[in-house]
Design a protein around this motif. Structure first.
Motif, mmCIF file in Angstrom:
data_model
loop_
_atom_site.group_PDB
_atom_site.id
_atom_site.type_symbol
_atom_site.label_atom_id
_atom_site.label_comp_id
_atom_site.label_asym_id
_atom_site.label_seq_id
_atom_site.Cartn_x
_atom_site.Cartn_y
_atom_site.Cartn_z
ATOM 1 N N PRO A 87 6.802 64.204 57.737
ATOM 2 C CA PRO A 87 6.328 65.592 57.669
ATOM 3 C C PRO A 87 5.905 66.119 59.037
ATOM 4 O O PRO A 87 5.344 65.396 59.858
ATOM 5 N N ASP A 88 6.194 67.422 59.248
ATOM 6 C CA ASP A 88 5.709 68.061 60.469
ATOM 7 C C ASP A 88 4.256 68.481 60.263
ATOM 8 O O ASP A 88 3.620 68.117 59.260
ATOM 9 N N THR A 89 3.706 69.244 61.211
ATOM 10 C CA THR A 89 2.291 69.625 61.134
ATOM 11 C C THR A 89 1.984 70.500 59.927
ATOM 12 O O THR A 89 0.826 70.644 59.542
ATOM 13 N N HIS A 90 3.010 71.098 59.330
ATOM 14 C CA HIS A 90 2.809 71.935 58.145
ATOM 15 C C HIS A 90 3.174 71.205 56.858
ATOM 16 O O HIS A 90 3.180 71.803 55.781
ATOM 17 N N GLY A 91 3.522 69.939 56.968
ATOM 18 C CA GLY A 91 3.822 69.144 55.786
ATOM 19 C C GLY A 91 5.257 69.216 55.315
ATOM 20 O O GLY A 91 5.583 68.702 54.238
ATOM 21 N N ALA A 92 6.146 69.859 56.089
ATOM 22 C CA ALA A 92 7.546 69.972 55.688
ATOM 23 C C ALA A 92 8.337 68.755 56.148
ATOM 24 O O ALA A 92 8.197 68.294 57.283
ATOM 25 N N LEU A 93 9.178 68.234 55.272
ATOM 26 C CA LEU A 93 10.095 67.156 55.602
ATOM 27 C C LEU A 93 11.437 67.762 56.012
ATOM 28 O O LEU A 93 11.711 68.930 55.728
ATOM 29 N N SER A 94 12.267 66.980 56.657
ATOM 30 C CA SER A 94 13.634 67.430 56.945
ATOM 31 C C SER A 94 14.594 66.292 56.605
ATOM 32 O O SER A 94 14.278 65.123 56.805
ATOM 33 N N ILE A 95 15.755 66.666 56.088
ATOM 34 C CA ILE A 95 16.706 65.688 55.581
ATOM 35 C C ILE A 95 17.953 65.651 56.447
ATOM 36 O O ILE A 95 18.368 66.677 57.011
ATOM 37 N N GLY A 96 18.538 64.477 56.587
ATOM 38 C CA GLY A 96 19.787 64.296 57.323
ATOM 39 C C GLY A 96 20.622 63.231 56.643
ATOM 40 O O GLY A 96 20.104 62.424 55.858
ATOM 41 N N GLU A 129 13.603 70.681 54.704
ATOM 42 C CA GLU A 129 14.499 71.499 55.524
ATOM 43 C C GLU A 129 15.782 70.738 55.837
ATOM 44 O O GLU A 129 15.786 69.506 55.905
ATOM 45 N N LEU A 130 16.839 71.490 56.043
ATOM 46 C CA LEU A 130 18.151 70.908 56.374
ATOM 47 C C LEU A 130 18.809 71.815 57.402
ATOM 48 O O LEU A 130 18.785 73.040 57.251
ATOM 49 N N ARG A 131 19.385 71.220 58.423
ATOM 50 C CA ARG A 131 20.082 71.997 59.447
ATOM 51 C C ARG A 131 21.486 71.434 59.634
ATOM 52 O O ARG A 131 21.680 70.224 59.637
ATOM 53 N N ALA A 132 22.445 72.353 59.795
ATOM 54 C CA ALA A 132 23.844 71.941 59.993
ATOM 55 C C ALA A 132 24.450 72.812 61.081
ATOM 56 O O ALA A 132 24.262 74.035 61.086
ATOM 57 N N GLU A 133 25.187 72.183 61.986
ATOM 58 C CA GLU A 133 25.871 72.962 63.025
ATOM 59 C C GLU A 133 26.835 73.938 62.368
ATOM 60 O O GLU A 133 27.463 73.633 61.348
ATOM 61 N N VAL A 134 26.956 75.114 62.939
ATOM 62 C CA VAL A 134 27.716 76.185 62.319
ATOM 63 C C VAL A 134 29.182 75.814 62.103
ATOM 64 O O VAL A 134 29.828 76.328 61.178
ATOM 65 N N GLU A 135 29.730 74.905 62.898
ATOM 66 C CA GLU A 135 31.123 74.483 62.719
ATOM 67 C C GLU A 135 31.268 73.234 61.835
ATOM 68 O O GLU A 135 32.398 72.840 61.529
#
Length: 367
Positions: A87-96, A129-135
């Motif tokens: 978790p970040d400072t706000h308690g949000a996790l991120s997935i990969g 949260e989830l992030r993906a490159e635009v391509e």
């Protein structure tokens, strides 16, 4: 703190990685797609790198995150990995996630991502949260299939392996979200193209950026554009976004090609896609060397025929400056009907404003 557990979906087993996975991890992290989109990983990827990954996995579990090996539920074969950063400072996790080349195209990443997401919510997580490159269309598909909601685009968020600044699409799921998979409103072209033997339409791609930029900079094209022509950088970004726009249902961008020579002849698009009313707008530009040959009429017919055959669109509209006779002739020949005029809508370079002649093609209207 997330408990170290094994998750079973039936088809998949998600378990903490172990030393037994090392050879498979190395083999699964050595293909071209992994090198292209997971550019923080060392290449070539060695057994020492896999051992370092196991140490990272241990730290994730200790710091409130998680890391799983994805294995086949029947055979136990290694298929990939999925993890949650602490978790970040706000308690949000991120997935990969990453999936071995031999397991791609089977929904493995989507199923594993959904399973880990829902497991984390069951354990008290609030936001993932989830992030993906635009391509990275494969990763974008995972986000939509796993019920994540797009929240924005982060420009130049990271540098690729070759040093290019890449944009990322940001997604998230909240514990209270329905988590329904998003259906693709604009399906990709079957076979990657549309053709009538004279004209070919292909998805606009980075290889088209130079030709596209040169075309929209021509006075005979730019005079009908709203605003100045894009810079070379903006034209390239537009070409890189095409797959993402298409997949997310925002717009379809295509290159018009001479079917015989494959030369770039122009550009056509479906924009302003509004699923709630089943409407989109068509727009287009053509290289001067290809004018007067019926290319654009053919391109408009190809695209609108495809749209009515493969999407839920009911109305396709177009707007032309009242002085743009060539564009109006294209629409007439393609079966559009003139609907009306919006006075002084289009700003012109000389400071005057042109009337907008509106055109419409209905699904039910015969050609």
């Amino acid at each position: 703190m997330l408990p170290r557990e094994v998750i079973s979906t039936g088809a998949l087993i998600l378990r903490p990685p172990s030393h037994d996975d090392l050879p498979a991890i190395v083999r699964a992290t050595s293909d071209a797609d992994t090198a292209r989109f997971l550019y923080r990983l060392p290449m070539p990827y060695t057994i020492e790198d896999a051992e370092a990954y196991l140490a990272v996995a241990e730290r994730r579990w200790a710091e409130g995150g998680a890391e799983f090996t994805i294995a086949d539920g029947d055979s136990g074969q290694y298929l990939g990995a999925v993890g949650l950063r602490p978790p970040d400072t706000h308690g949000a996790l991120s997935i990969g996630y990453r999936v071995a080349e031999w397991a791609r195209g089977k929904g493995v990443a989507s199923a594993a991502t959904r399973a880990v997401t829902e497991w984390a919510f069951d354990k008290g997580a609030r936001r993932i949260e989830l992030r993906a490159e635009v391509e990275n269309l494969a990763s974008l598909r995972v986000a939509y299939a796993a019920g994540y909601v797009q929240e924005g685009v982060e420009r130049e968020r990271a540098r690729t392996r070759d040093g290019r600044a890449a944009d990322f699409v940001a997604f998230a799921r909240l514990a209270g979200d329905p988590g329904e998979a998003a259906e693709q409103y604009l399906p990709f072209l079957e076979g990657g193209e549309l053709s009538d033997g004279v004209v070919r339409l292909t998805q606009l791609a980075p290889r088209d950026a130079g030709d596209f930029h040169a075309m929209v900079g021509r006075p005979s094209v730019s005079r009908w554009m709203l605003g100045p022509p894009p810079t070379a950088e903006a034209a390239e970004r537009r070409c890189r976004y095409t797959g993402y726009w298409w997949l997310s249902g925002q717009r379809a961008e295509l290159a018009i090609r001479d079917a015989e020579t494959d030369a770039f002849a122009g550009h056509i698009q479906l924009v302003q896609v509004v699923p709630s009313i089943g409407q989109a707008m068509v727009g287009y530009s053509l290289q001067p060397d290809f004018r007067g040959k019926g290319f654009m009429t053919r391109a408009v017919r190809l695209l609108t025929d495809w749209a009515f055959a493969h999407t839920a669109l009911h109305r396709i509209v177009a707007g032309t400056d009242v002085a743009n006779d060539a564009s109006q002739q294209v629409l007439r020949r393609a079966g559009f009907s003139r609907e009306g005029v919006q006075r002084e809508l289009f700003p012109r370079p000389d400071g005057t404003r042109g009337d907008d002649v509106e055109w419409l093609l209905l699904r039910t209207r015969p050609r």
